[in-house]
Design a protein around this motif. Structure first.
Motif, PDB file in Angstrom:
ATOM      1  N   MET A   1       0.839  -1.179   0.000  1.00 23.08           N
ATOM      2  CA  MET A   1       0.000   0.000   0.000  1.00 23.08           C
ATOM      3  C   MET A   1       0.878   1.234   0.000  1.00 23.08           C
ATOM      4  SD  MET A   1      -2.698   1.446   2.828  1.00 23.08           S
ATOM      5  CE  MET A   1      -1.465   2.243   3.822  1.00 23.08           C
ATOM      6  N   ALA A   2       0.409   2.251  -0.646  1.00 24.12           N
ATOM      7  CA  ALA A   2       1.106   3.532  -0.617  1.00 24.12           C
ATOM      8  C   ALA A   2       1.094   4.052   0.815  1.00 24.12           C
ATOM      9  CB  ALA A   2       0.409   4.522  -1.544  1.00 24.12           C
ATOM     10  N   THR A   3       2.188   4.665   1.229  1.00 23.49           N
ATOM     11  CA  THR A   3       2.242   5.252   2.552  1.00 23.49           C
ATOM     12  C   THR A   3       1.271   6.422   2.616  1.00 23.49           C
ATOM     13  OG1 THR A   3       4.542   4.616   2.771  1.00 23.49           O
ATOM     14  CG2 THR A   3       3.757   6.320   4.248  1.00 23.49           C
ATOM     15  N   GLN A   4       0.448   6.428   3.637  1.00 24.88           N
ATOM     16  CA  GLN A   4      -0.544   7.476   3.787  1.00 24.88           C
ATOM     17  C   GLN A   4      -0.367   8.165   5.124  1.00 24.88           C
ATOM     18  OE1 GLN A   4      -4.576   6.632   2.278  1.00 24.88           O
ATOM     19  NE2 GLN A   4      -3.929   4.503   2.340  1.00 24.88           N
ATOM     20  N   SER A   5      -0.660   9.445   5.129  1.00 27.40           N
ATOM     21  CA  SER A   5      -0.695  10.193   6.379  1.00 27.40           C
ATOM     22  C   SER A   5      -1.512  11.447   6.166  1.00 27.40           C
ATOM     23  CB  SER A   5       0.713  10.543   6.860  1.00 27.40           C
ATOM     24  OG  SER A   5       1.319  11.469   5.984  1.00 27.40           O
ATOM     25  N   SER A  41      -8.833   0.790  -1.577  1.00 27.58           N
ATOM     26  CA  SER A  41      -8.784   1.985  -2.429  1.00 27.58           C
ATOM     27  C   SER A  41     -10.016   2.083  -3.315  1.00 27.58           C
ATOM     28  CB  SER A  41      -7.519   1.982  -3.288  1.00 27.58           C
ATOM     29  OG  SER A  41      -6.399   2.395  -2.547  1.00 27.58           O
ATOM     30  N   LEU A  42     -10.447   0.963  -3.878  1.00 30.77           N
ATOM     31  CA  LEU A  42     -11.628   0.982  -4.730  1.00 30.77           C
ATOM     32  C   LEU A  42     -12.860   1.414  -3.939  1.00 30.77           C
ATOM     33  CD1 LEU A  42     -12.870   0.521  -7.508  1.00 30.77           C
ATOM     34  CD2 LEU A  42     -13.138  -1.896  -6.889  1.00 30.77           C
ATOM     35  N   VAL A  43     -13.009   0.895  -2.737  1.00 31.35           N
ATOM     36  CA  VAL A  43     -14.131   1.282  -1.881  1.00 31.35           C
ATOM     37  C   VAL A  43     -14.036   2.769  -1.536  1.00 31.35           C
ATOM     38  CG1 VAL A  43     -15.153   0.989   0.415  1.00 31.35           C
ATOM     39  CG2 VAL A  43     -14.479  -1.021  -0.918  1.00 31.35           C
ATOM     40  N   THR A  44     -12.858   3.213  -1.144  1.00 26.51           N
ATOM     41  CA  THR A  44     -12.675   4.605  -0.731  1.00 26.51           C
ATOM     42  C   THR A  44     -12.946   5.565  -1.875  1.00 26.51           C
ATOM     43  OG1 THR A  44     -11.058   3.926   0.928  1.00 26.51           O
ATOM     44  CG2 THR A  44     -11.032   6.237   0.279  1.00 26.51           C
ATOM     45  N   VAL A  45     -12.372   5.286  -3.045  1.00 25.04           N
ATOM     46  CA  VAL A  45     -12.606   6.148  -4.208  1.00 25.04           C
ATOM     47  C   VAL A  45     -14.090   6.172  -4.563  1.00 25.04           C
ATOM     48  CG1 VAL A  45     -12.227   6.298  -6.707  1.00 25.04           C
ATOM     49  CG2 VAL A  45     -10.286   6.037  -5.156  1.00 25.04           C
ATOM     50  N   SER A  46     -14.737   5.025  -4.514  1.00 26.93           N
ATOM     51  CA  SER A  46     -16.158   4.958  -4.858  1.00 26.93           C
ATOM     52  C   SER A  46     -17.002   5.808  -3.918  1.00 26.93           C
ATOM     53  CB  SER A  46     -16.640   3.505  -4.839  1.00 26.93           C
ATOM     54  OG  SER A  46     -15.978   2.762  -5.833  1.00 26.93           O
ATOM     55  N   ARG A  62      -4.836   8.878  -6.516  1.00 28.03           N
ATOM     56  CA  ARG A  62      -3.400   8.600  -6.647  1.00 28.03           C
ATOM     57  C   ARG A  62      -3.017   7.359  -5.836  1.00 28.03           C
ATOM     58  NH1 ARG A  62      -3.616  14.332  -6.512  1.00 28.03           N
ATOM     59  NH2 ARG A  62      -2.873  15.212  -8.491  1.00 28.03           N
ATOM     60  N   VAL A  63      -3.533   7.258  -4.620  1.00 30.66           N
ATOM     61  CA  VAL A  63      -3.256   6.082  -3.784  1.00 30.66           C
ATOM     62  C   VAL A  63      -3.799   4.824  -4.461  1.00 30.66           C
ATOM     63  CG1 VAL A  63      -3.791   4.951  -1.570  1.00 30.66           C
ATOM     64  CG2 VAL A  63      -3.118   7.369  -1.612  1.00 30.66           C
ATOM     65  N   ALA A  64      -4.983   4.920  -5.045  1.00 30.17           N
ATOM     66  CA  ALA A  64      -5.574   3.768  -5.727  1.00 30.17           C
ATOM     67  C   ALA A  64      -4.684   3.296  -6.875  1.00 30.17           C
ATOM     68  CB  ALA A  64      -6.968   4.124  -6.245  1.00 30.17           C
ATOM     69  N   LEU A  65      -4.156   4.227  -7.639  1.00 33.14           N
ATOM     70  CA  LEU A  65      -3.233   3.858  -8.715  1.00 33.14           C
ATOM     71  C   LEU A  65      -1.968   3.229  -8.146  1.00 33.14           C
ATOM     72  CD1 LEU A  65      -3.737   7.007 -10.955  1.00 33.14           C
ATOM     73  CD2 LEU A  65      -4.445   4.667 -11.518  1.00 33.14           C
ATOM     74  N   ASP A  66      -1.458   3.796  -7.058  1.00 32.86           N
ATOM     75  CA  ASP A  66      -0.271   3.228  -6.410  1.00 32.86           C
ATOM     76  C   ASP A  66      -0.555   1.841  -5.830  1.00 32.86           C
ATOM     77  OD1 ASP A  66       1.086   5.565  -7.036  1.00 32.86           O
ATOM     78  OD2 ASP A  66       0.932   6.396  -4.995  1.00 32.86           O
ATOM     79  N   ASN A  67      -1.814   1.596  -5.453  1.00 36.99           N
ATOM     80  CA  ASN A  67      -2.204   0.309  -4.873  1.00 36.99           C
ATOM     81  C   ASN A  67      -2.600  -0.718  -5.931  1.00 36.99           C
ATOM     82  OD1 ASN A  67      -1.671   0.872  -2.211  1.00 36.99           O
ATOM     83  ND2 ASN A  67      -3.725   1.619  -1.765  1.00 36.99           N
ATOM     84  N   GLY A  68      -2.393  -0.396  -7.210  1.00 39.29           N
ATOM     85  CA  GLY A  68      -2.571  -1.389  -8.245  1.00 39.29           C
ATOM     86  C   GLY A  68      -3.802  -1.264  -9.121  1.00 39.29           C
ATOM     87  N   LYS A  99      -7.288  14.256 -15.074  1.00 40.57           N
ATOM     88  CA  LYS A  99      -6.178  15.161 -14.729  1.00 40.57           C
ATOM     89  C   LYS A  99      -5.000  14.382 -14.145  1.00 40.57           C
ATOM     90  CE  LYS A  99      -4.998  19.152 -11.924  1.00 40.57           C
ATOM     91  NZ  LYS A  99      -5.394  20.052 -10.859  1.00 40.57           N
ATOM     92  N   ILE A 100      -5.277  13.467 -13.234  1.00 39.01           N
ATOM     93  CA  ILE A 100      -4.230  12.679 -12.601  1.00 39.01           C
ATOM     94  C   ILE A 100      -3.584  11.738 -13.614  1.00 39.01           C
ATOM     95  CG2 ILE A 100      -3.827  10.845 -10.890  1.00 39.01           C
ATOM     96  CD1 ILE A 100      -6.035  12.384  -9.202  1.00 39.01           C
TER      97      ILE A 100
END
Length: 106
Positions: A1-5, A41-46, A62-68, A99-100
């Motif tokens: 997972m991408a590092t998040q903070s 990530s899919l749940v969160t983005v949705s 961006r995190v979702a893309l980093d998470n695959g 945009k991303i």
């Protein structure tokens, strides 16, 4: 997972919010074994797209893309949710995704 903070710049005004975001949300909830980071990530983005949370959505795209997840998968999810969460919400989300995706391909 991408590092998040949480944005550390917020610690000056809301130190506890930053602390619980980092320790509970990102270090506990996001690390639970029941779902993969990709699925989380899919749940969160949705949910963020459905609720039109356009301030938080770019970060999590961006995190979702980093998470695959792929741009195509995210686009398909956003298209699907248009019928359940509303066309304007989906159009906002897809505009942010474009945009991303453009930034990443440049």
């Amino acid at each position: 997972m991408a590092t998040q903070s949480a944005p550390q710049g917020l610690a000056g005004i809301a130190p506890k919010l930053v602390e619980v975001t980092n320790e509970v949300l990102f270090q506990d909830v996001w690390e639970r074994p029941g779902l993969s980071p990709r699925d989380r990530s899919l749940v969160t983005v949705s949910v963020l797209a459905a609720l039109c949370r356009s301030e938080q959505l770019p970060y999590h795209l961006r995190v979702a893309l980093d998470n695959g997840l792929t741009v195509e998968e995210l686009s398909e999810a956003i298209t699907h949710l248009a019928f359940y969460a509303g066309w304007p919400n989906a159009m906002t989300a897809i505009t942010l995704l474009k945009k991303i995706a453009d930034e990443r391909s440049a």
